[in-house]
Write an enzyme that holds these catalytic residues in place. Structure first.
Site, PDB file in Angstrom:
ATOM      1  N   TRP A   1     -20.254  13.784  11.869  1.00 18.73           N
ATOM      2  CA  TRP A   1     -19.191  13.669  10.877  1.00 18.73           C
ATOM      3  C   TRP A   1     -19.418  14.613   9.716  1.00 18.73           C
ATOM      4  O   TRP A   1     -20.534  14.721   9.202  1.00 18.73           O
ATOM      5  CB  TRP A   1     -19.133  12.243  10.326  1.00 18.73           C
ATOM      6  CG  TRP A   1     -18.611  11.240  11.301  1.00 18.73           C
ATOM      7  CD1 TRP A   1     -18.021  11.489  12.498  1.00 18.73           C
ATOM      8  CD2 TRP A   1     -18.637   9.813  11.152  1.00 18.73           C
ATOM      9  NE1 TRP A   1     -17.672  10.319  13.107  1.00 18.73           N
ATOM     10  CE2 TRP A   1     -18.036   9.270  12.312  1.00 18.73           C
ATOM     11  CE3 TRP A   1     -19.103   8.949  10.161  1.00 18.73           C
ATOM     12  CZ2 TRP A   1     -17.893   7.899  12.502  1.00 18.73           C
ATOM     13  CZ3 TRP A   1     -18.952   7.591  10.351  1.00 18.73           C
ATOM     14  CH2 TRP A   1     -18.348   7.071  11.513  1.00 18.73           C
TER      15      TRP A   1
ATOM     16  N   GLU B   1      -5.458  -3.610  -1.470  1.00 22.47           N
ATOM     17  CA  GLU B   1      -5.868  -4.851  -0.815  1.00 22.47           C
ATOM     18  C   GLU B   1      -6.933  -5.606  -1.603  1.00 22.47           C
ATOM     19  O   GLU B   1      -7.337  -6.703  -1.228  1.00 22.47           O
ATOM     20  CB  GLU B   1      -6.437  -4.546   0.585  1.00 22.47           C
ATOM     21  CG  GLU B   1      -5.417  -4.079   1.613  1.00 22.47           C
ATOM     22  CD  GLU B   1      -5.201  -2.561   1.615  1.00 22.47           C
ATOM     23  OE1 GLU B   1      -5.477  -1.925   0.577  1.00 22.47           O
ATOM     24  OE2 GLU B   1      -4.746  -2.030   2.637  1.00 22.47           O
TER      25      GLU B   1
ATOM     26  N   THR C   1       0.875  -1.174   0.000  1.00 27.17           N
ATOM     27  CA  THR C   1       0.000   0.000   0.000  1.00 27.17           C
ATOM     28  C   THR C   1       0.910   1.220   0.000  1.00 27.17           C
ATOM     29  O   THR C   1       2.028   1.166   0.518  1.00 27.17           O
ATOM     30  CB  THR C   1      -0.906   0.040   1.243  1.00 27.17           C
ATOM     31  OG1 THR C   1      -0.069   0.072   2.398  1.00 27.17           O
ATOM     32  CG2 THR C   1      -1.813  -1.182   1.313  1.00 27.17           C
TER      33      THR C   1
ATOM     34  N   LYS D   1     -14.595  15.423  12.597  1.00 29.83           N
ATOM     35  CA  LYS D   1     -15.578  15.059  13.619  1.00 29.83           C
ATOM     36  C   LYS D   1     -15.933  16.313  14.407  1.00 29.83           C
ATOM     37  O   LYS D   1     -15.182  16.758  15.258  1.00 29.83           O
ATOM     38  CB  LYS D   1     -15.015  13.969  14.520  1.00 29.83           C
ATOM     39  CG  LYS D   1     -14.882  12.667  13.736  1.00 29.83           C
ATOM     40  CD  LYS D   1     -13.979  11.650  14.369  1.00 29.83           C
ATOM     41  CE  LYS D   1     -13.775  10.514  13.389  1.00 29.83           C
ATOM     42  NZ  LYS D   1     -12.456   9.928  13.394  1.00 29.83           N
TER      43      LYS D   1
END
Ligand code: ADP
Length: 544
Positions: free
Chosen positions: A443, A328, A181, A438
């Protein structure tokens, strides 16, 4: 009772056999460092891939051995994509834009035994070679002698005879490729792809719905071959027999547009920053390029701003296909599409769907979970962390015992992406969980604000990050790059956003910069922005 069907192994040799038998005459084109074009056929490619396998076997590379590549997108890299697995090895594509210390860490963590390097990247290699534990270093060059201590790729290939090649019996579950990654959110992690995962994803990407790649396509992946297998293009295109064009190191908008026009490219793929650059050039000089062959520009890696998708379509007649994936996931997860019920919808609604991340492709399943552990309703409103499972989703990271928290007890992978899912099963990425703002227990999606800002005529790029705030915990700060000659004040931008967002979502502050730092694969590097704009502890900016 077992079905009575052959146990046909889904492997890269199976893809190559098909390509050789059916598409030997098709072309693979590469722009070389000197800007000239190299052309050869699938038949030539297959012979050289087999020779590479033989040469690597002579060097002692075999079952499961990792061979790194430090290369741009070109035909020899494609040969390595097949030749290394044909020898039983694992191609480990190294991201040449990473910091040398990261490259050293990744190559050593993967246990690379050999490395294939482009001549133009030798300075990078020279800087890391002492820290590597390699048995063989192989240079790809257009001629001349290999530097001391290195082998020449061309000499290796010339020194073997493809008549000596016999196909290995490879188990489809064995590893064929490896990619780390890019570390946008932390230490790079190794993902080990099986032959089966790659073969199935290549098959799925060829379906109508996902990308519908087929023999009559001419493809040009701008996405680097060191970024998540160039989104499987080298595999899918070989499977279907498409003409393949590789841009080499020439990734500037003008070179790409010229290659699209000259080679009559039909499908291309890359991250939004590439397309934003191309859009700017097309806008500056509409009609300068004949792009009538181009049927799809696939965009992924970061959210594609709706304004960009709309601008390509309306100003240049070009179709952007938005997809979401992860290293992934080999890497394809979802693709935006208009389902049958949307075909007659007003343009506004169509664009809304084309700019979401879309529906899961076959054999990928999705669900999302709230912070309290409950799965979210598919109502298009409730946000939760996306979890996935499927035939090409990683089951763990390579050589890493501590990452178990990325998988649920029942085996789903926790993506770290916060999404909403609507009744159609269409996901919309709201944020990476680490990038969410946040505010007061609620959110705020930085992605939604960024995309809206990038729809403002004066804004070239915008990134929204969370700033610590005493009362609200966090508040959004927008970092904006204006277009050359463009002007906008923070008040104007706040008003512009106010029409589409609740007041408490609007950024408290706007900062205008020359450039937004990018990661090695062209995404906004928000960790760097957070450091750059972090208020000094105790300063007035940790405001109340
Ligand atoms: P890294 O995790 O290091 O950035 P990846 O290339 O694997 O490397 O990135 C996968 C992540 O990129 C996803 O988890 C998601 O956050 C982001 N991403 C990929 N495609 C999209 C997209 N179309 N829209 C929004 N985010 C995306």
């Amino acid at each position: 009772m077992d079905g009575l069907i052959m146990d046909y192994q889904l492997t890269l040799p199976a893809i190559l056999r098909r390509a050789e038998q059916l598409f030997g005459h098709k072309e693979i084109v590469t722009r070389l460092p000197d800007r000239s074009f190299h052309r050869y056929t699938y038949a030539d490619f297959a012979v050289r891939a087999k020779r590479l396998a033989l040469a690597l076997a002579e060097l002692g590379i075999g079952d499961g051995d990792r061979v790194g590549t430090l290369c741009w997108n070109h035909y020899r890299h494609l040969e390595a994509y097949y030749g290394i697995p044909l020898a039983g090895g694992v191609i480990h594509t190294l991201n040449l834009r990473l910091h040398p210390s990261d490259l050293t860490y990744i190559a050593n963590h993967a246990g690379d035994r050999a490395l294939i390097v482009d001549e133009s990247l030798l300075p990078l290699y020279e800087g890391i070679k002492d820290g590597l534990d390699l048995e063989h270093a192989i240079v790809i060059s257009e001629g001349g002698e290999a530097p001391a201590g290195m082998l020449s790729y061309e000499e290796l290939i010339a020194g073997v005879d493809e008549a000596d090649y016999t196909e290995l019996q490879i188990d489809e579950r064995s590893a064929a490729a490896m990619c780390y990654t890019s570390g946008t959110t932390g230490q790079p992690k190794g993902v080990l792809y099986s032959h089966r995962a790659i073969a199935l994803q290549a098959f799925a990407a060829a379906m109508a719905g996902p990308f519908g790649l087929h023999e009559a396509d001419t493809t040009l992946p701008v996405v680097p071959m060191f970024h998540a297998n160039a989104w499987c293009f080298p595999f899918t295109c070989t499977l279907v027999g498409a003409k393949q064009v590789y841009p080499g190191p020439h990734l500037d908008p003008a070179s790409l547009l010229q290659a699209f026009e000259q080679e009559r490219v039909t499908v291309t793929a890359g991250v939004p920053t590439i397309w934003l650059g191309i859009l700017a050039l097309l806008d500056a000089d509409p009609g300068a390029y004949d792009l009538s062959s181009l049927r799809a520009m696939i965009v992924g890696g970061s959210a594609a701003p709706r304004a960009m998708i709309q601008a390509f379509q309306e100003r240049h007649g070009l179709n952007v296909v938005h997809a979401w994936g992860m290293t992934e996931m080999t890497p394809l997860g979802t693709v935006a599409m208009l389902t049958s019920d949307l075909l007659d919808a007003p343009d506004e609604v169509k664009y809304e769907y084309l700019s979401k991340q879309g529906l899961p492709v076959p054999y990928v399943e999705i669900r999302a979970r709230r912070e309290d552990g409950e799965l979210v309703a598919w109502d298009g409103e409730t946000m939760g962390e996306l979890e996935v499972r499927g035939v090409w989703v990683a089951s763990r990271y390579y050589g890493d015992e501590d990452t178990g928290d990325r998988w649920t007890a029942d085996g789903w992978f926790k993506t770290g992406d916060v999404v909403t899912i609507d009744g159609r099963g269409c996901i919309e990425i709201q944020d990476r969980s680490k990038d969410l703002v946040k505010s007061g227990g609620e959110w705020i999606s930085s992605v939604a604000l960024e995309n809206a800002l990038m729809g403002h005529p004066a804004v070239a790029e915008a990134a929204v990050i969370a700033m610590p705030h005493e009362k609200w915990t966090e508040r959004p700060l927008a970092v904006v790059v204006l277009k050359p000659g463009g002007s906008a004040t923070d008040t104007e931008l706040r008003e512009y956003l106010a029409s589409g967002f609740a007041k408490w979502w609007l950024p408290d502050e706007f900062r205008f910069v020359e450039e937004i730092p990018k990661t090695a694969v062209g995404k906004f590097r928000k960790t760097a922005l957070r450091e750059q704009f972090a208020p000094a502890p105790g300063s007035a900016e940790v405001a109340s």
